[in-house]
Design a protein around this motif. Structure first.
Motif, mmCIF file in Angstrom:
data_model
loop_
_atom_site.group_PDB
_atom_site.id
_atom_site.type_symbol
_atom_site.label_atom_id
_atom_site.label_comp_id
_atom_site.label_asym_id
_atom_site.label_seq_id
_atom_site.Cartn_x
_atom_site.Cartn_y
_atom_site.Cartn_z
ATOM 1 N N ALA A 272 1.075 -1.279 -0.077
ATOM 2 C CA ALA A 272 0.084 0.090 0.158
ATOM 3 C C ALA A 272 0.865 1.400 -0.123
ATOM 4 O O ALA A 272 0.444 2.430 -0.305
ATOM 5 C CB ALA A 272 -1.129 0.020 1.167
ATOM 6 N N HIS A 273 2.093 0.901 0.483
ATOM 7 C CA HIS A 273 3.052 2.177 0.746
ATOM 8 C C HIS A 273 3.903 2.329 -0.778
ATOM 9 O O HIS A 273 4.280 3.453 -1.061
ATOM 10 C CB HIS A 273 3.766 2.110 1.775
ATOM 11 C CG HIS A 273 2.947 2.147 2.989
ATOM 12 N ND1 HIS A 273 2.263 3.229 3.739
ATOM 13 C CD2 HIS A 273 2.696 1.123 3.894
ATOM 14 C CE1 HIS A 273 1.543 2.744 4.569
ATOM 15 N NE2 HIS A 273 1.621 1.485 4.711
ATOM 16 N N THR A 274 4.456 1.233 -1.265
ATOM 17 C CA THR A 274 5.322 1.118 -2.358
ATOM 18 C C THR A 274 4.610 1.317 -3.855
ATOM 19 O O THR A 274 5.415 1.639 -4.664
ATOM 20 C CB THR A 274 6.150 -0.285 -2.362
ATOM 21 O OG1 THR A 274 5.361 -1.416 -2.514
ATOM 22 C CG2 THR A 274 6.758 -0.240 -0.675
ATOM 23 N N GLY A 275 3.593 0.750 -3.858
ATOM 24 C CA GLY A 275 2.864 1.047 -5.341
ATOM 25 C C GLY A 275 2.930 -0.404 -6.128
ATOM 26 O O GLY A 275 2.378 -0.290 -7.110
ATOM 27 N N VAL A 276 3.589 -1.396 -5.260
ATOM 28 C CA VAL A 276 3.754 -2.579 -6.203
ATOM 29 C C VAL A 276 2.313 -3.294 -6.627
ATOM 30 O O VAL A 276 1.298 -3.186 -5.690
ATOM 31 C CB VAL A 276 4.540 -3.637 -5.307
ATOM 32 C CG1 VAL A 276 3.664 -4.212 -4.058
ATOM 33 C CG2 VAL A 276 4.837 -4.826 -6.170
ATOM 34 N N ASN A 277 2.409 -3.717 -7.840
ATOM 35 C CA ASN A 277 1.093 -4.538 -8.263
ATOM 36 C C ASN A 277 1.316 -5.683 -8.998
ATOM 37 O O ASN A 277 2.330 -5.738 -9.635
ATOM 38 C CB ASN A 277 0.133 -3.382 -9.052
ATOM 39 C CG ASN A 277 0.726 -3.064 -10.371
ATOM 40 O OD1 ASN A 277 0.566 -3.699 -11.304
ATOM 41 N ND2 ASN A 277 1.335 -1.816 -10.303
ATOM 42 N N ILE A 278 0.338 -6.452 -9.471
ATOM 43 C CA ILE A 278 0.513 -7.889 -9.747
ATOM 44 C C ILE A 278 0.976 -7.860 -11.352
ATOM 45 O O ILE A 278 1.772 -8.688 -11.848
ATOM 46 C CB ILE A 278 -0.608 -8.639 -9.443
ATOM 47 C CG1 ILE A 278 -0.313 -10.220 -9.890
ATOM 48 C CG2 ILE A 278 -1.989 -8.220 -10.375
ATOM 49 C CD1 ILE A 278 0.881 -10.595 -8.951
ATOM 50 N N ARG A 279 0.380 -6.715 -12.031
ATOM 51 C CA ARG A 279 0.639 -6.682 -13.462
ATOM 52 C C ARG A 279 2.063 -6.053 -13.724
ATOM 53 O O ARG A 279 2.789 -6.807 -14.567
ATOM 54 C CB ARG A 279 -0.451 -5.869 -14.240
ATOM 55 C CG ARG A 279 -1.759 -6.584 -14.019
ATOM 56 C CD ARG A 279 -2.959 -5.644 -14.932
ATOM 57 N NE ARG A 279 -4.336 -6.329 -14.756
ATOM 58 C CZ ARG A 279 -4.570 -7.185 -15.600
ATOM 59 N NH1 ARG A 279 -4.039 -7.754 -16.459
ATOM 60 N NH2 ARG A 279 -5.877 -7.853 -15.514
ATOM 61 N N ASP A 280 2.269 -5.024 -13.246
ATOM 62 C CA ASP A 280 3.907 -4.638 -13.189
ATOM 63 C C ASP A 280 4.672 -5.739 -12.848
ATOM 64 O O ASP A 280 5.947 -6.062 -13.455
ATOM 65 C CB ASP A 280 3.890 -3.501 -12.298
ATOM 66 C CG ASP A 280 3.593 -2.146 -12.914
ATOM 67 O OD1 ASP A 280 2.841 -2.427 -14.227
ATOM 68 O OD2 ASP A 280 3.094 -1.324 -12.373
ATOM 69 N N PHE A 281 4.516 -6.470 -11.802
ATOM 70 C CA PHE A 281 5.218 -7.522 -11.322
ATOM 71 C C PHE A 281 5.301 -8.772 -12.492
ATOM 72 O O PHE A 281 6.520 -9.006 -12.593
ATOM 73 C CB PHE A 281 4.909 -8.186 -10.040
ATOM 74 C CG PHE A 281 5.603 -9.545 -9.413
ATOM 75 C CD1 PHE A 281 6.715 -9.094 -8.872
ATOM 76 C CD2 PHE A 281 5.210 -10.606 -9.884
ATOM 77 C CE1 PHE A 281 7.522 -10.184 -8.273
ATOM 78 C CE2 PHE A 281 5.904 -11.824 -9.460
ATOM 79 C CZ PHE A 281 6.987 -11.600 -8.480
ATOM 80 N N ALA A 282 4.403 -9.034 -12.912
ATOM 81 C CA ALA A 282 4.140 -10.175 -13.899
ATOM 82 C C ALA A 282 4.970 -9.885 -15.160
ATOM 83 O O ALA A 282 5.641 -10.574 -15.666
ATOM 84 C CB ALA A 282 2.583 -10.357 -14.198
ATOM 85 N N GLU A 283 5.046 -8.557 -15.579
ATOM 86 C CA GLU A 283 5.591 -8.366 -16.850
ATOM 87 C C GLU A 283 7.351 -8.310 -16.624
ATOM 88 O O GLU A 283 8.040 -8.281 -17.642
ATOM 89 C CB GLU A 283 5.497 -6.830 -16.998
ATOM 90 C CG GLU A 283 4.111 -6.458 -17.589
ATOM 91 C CD GLU A 283 3.567 -5.102 -17.975
ATOM 92 O OE1 GLU A 283 4.449 -4.018 -17.588
ATOM 93 O OE2 GLU A 283 2.520 -4.909 -18.446
ATOM 94 N N LYS A 284 7.726 -8.432 -15.336
ATOM 95 C CA LYS A 284 9.170 -8.438 -15.327
ATOM 96 C C LYS A 284 9.491 -10.234 -14.965
ATOM 97 O O LYS A 284 10.545 -10.420 -14.567
ATOM 98 C CB LYS A 284 9.625 -7.558 -13.925
ATOM 99 C CG LYS A 284 9.278 -6.218 -14.287
ATOM 100 C CD LYS A 284 9.596 -5.303 -12.912
ATOM 101 C CE LYS A 284 9.163 -3.870 -13.155
ATOM 102 N NZ LYS A 284 9.514 -3.184 -11.927
#
Length: 315
Positions: A272-284
């Motif tokens: 909630a503080h870093t802004g990480v999300n599953i779609r950006d994660f999956a792209e990497k």
């Protein structure tokens, strides 16, 4: 590359994700590895990969919840390589159901399978070590389900918690023989993004199911302090350590391979503080087999032939 030189290991469960990666890493560190699986083709596929890398492995078919099969697998290891020093077990069956709807056959199969495989693989590999007059290392793969309650997962959590307690007691029973028994606990795994959770990361129109027990991969990722899911290679490195002489004074412990999930404050949501999300994660993220990257995971496009690893039921 020689941390396990001259050791012989048995891996119960051999698909290309967790079990196959562990077998590969054990072999890469110098162990001769007997690779067993309920499906012979899975064992043979893993062995072909390991041999293709120039390492030593032998396939055998068997079900780790069946006593006669486990005895035979251990006998094959002794016949082929002359000893057993390491055993890695991850066998069991999973059934998900709300407790009010639980089918008793599913309950009995799920609750008994993991601790039964734990008992049989520990008993017969330990006996081989004792008969040969040397110690060894036995490692069981768990799940966060062994440590937490989970809606819809009463059978799974009960079974994994039983295996955790079994391993602790087995460590005490076998300590005077120089046999160490430890466990490794992953949380949700990275490879499940392209096996179990494709829609969420690939379908732009994906909608959260109307199920109060459901949590998404995005929810899960946001809970991980290290901001990534564990990979099969992470479990393999923990297993290599426990199998090696580096851990010769360690027994009865559990290593959490979970990006800090178990030990964070429950109500803190790092993402909630870093802004990480599953779609950006999956792209990497890269699809891996036996711990080696194959190709990049692009949302909306999954490689041909990628399938669920039948040898692991880890969440």
């Amino acid at each position: 590359m020689h941390r396990l030189a001259s050791k012989v290991a048995i891996v119960f469960g051999a698909g290309p994700n967790i079990g196959g990666t562990i077998a590969h890493f054990l072999a890469r560190e110098g162990a001769s590895v007997v690779v067993s699986d309920i499906h012979m083709e899975a064992a043979e596929e893993t062995v072909a990969f390991i041999r293709g890398k120039g390492f030593v492995a032998h396939p055998v078919q068997g079900n780790a919840t069946v006593e006669a099969d486990v005895r035979r697998i251990v006998a094959v290891a002794l016949e082929t390589y002359g000893r057993v020093d390491v055993a890695v077990n991850m066998a069991g069956r999973v059934h998900w159901s709300h407790l009010l709807d639980m089918d008793m056959d599913d309950w009995n199969e799920a609750v008994l399978s993991f601790p039964t495989a734990g008992l049989l693989t520990t008993r017969y590999t330990a006996q081989a070590m004792i008969d040969a007059g040397h110690g060894g290392s036995i490692i069981h793969l768990l799940s966060t389900a062994a440590h937490f309650g989970e809606a819809g997962g009463t059978a799974y959590t009960s079974s994994k918690a039983a295996l955790l307690s079994f391993a602790r007691s087995a460590a005490m029973d076998l300590a005077h023989h120089g046999i160490r028994v430890n466990t490794v606990t992953p949380c949700a795994m990275e490879h499940q993004l392209w096996t179990l959770m494709r829609g969420e990361v690939s379908d732009p129109d994906w909608q959260r199911p109307d199920n109060m027990a459901f949590y998404s991969r995005d929810d899960y990722l946001k809970m991980l302090p290290l901001q990534r899911f564990p990979r099969a290679s992470d479990l393999a490195w923990a297993t290599v350590f426990l199998a090696s002489d580096e851990a010769e004074i360690i027994t009865g412990i559990d290593i959490p391979v979970d990006a800090g999930l178990r030990h964070k404050y429950p109500t803190w949501t790092p993402g909630a503080h870093t802004g990480v999300n599953i779609r950006d994660f999956a792209e990497k993220t890269y699809v891996t087999r036996y711990g080696e990257p194959q190709e990049k995971l692009v949302p909306g496009s999954f490689p041909e032939g990628v399938r669920r690893d039948p040898s692991t039921q880890e969440k």
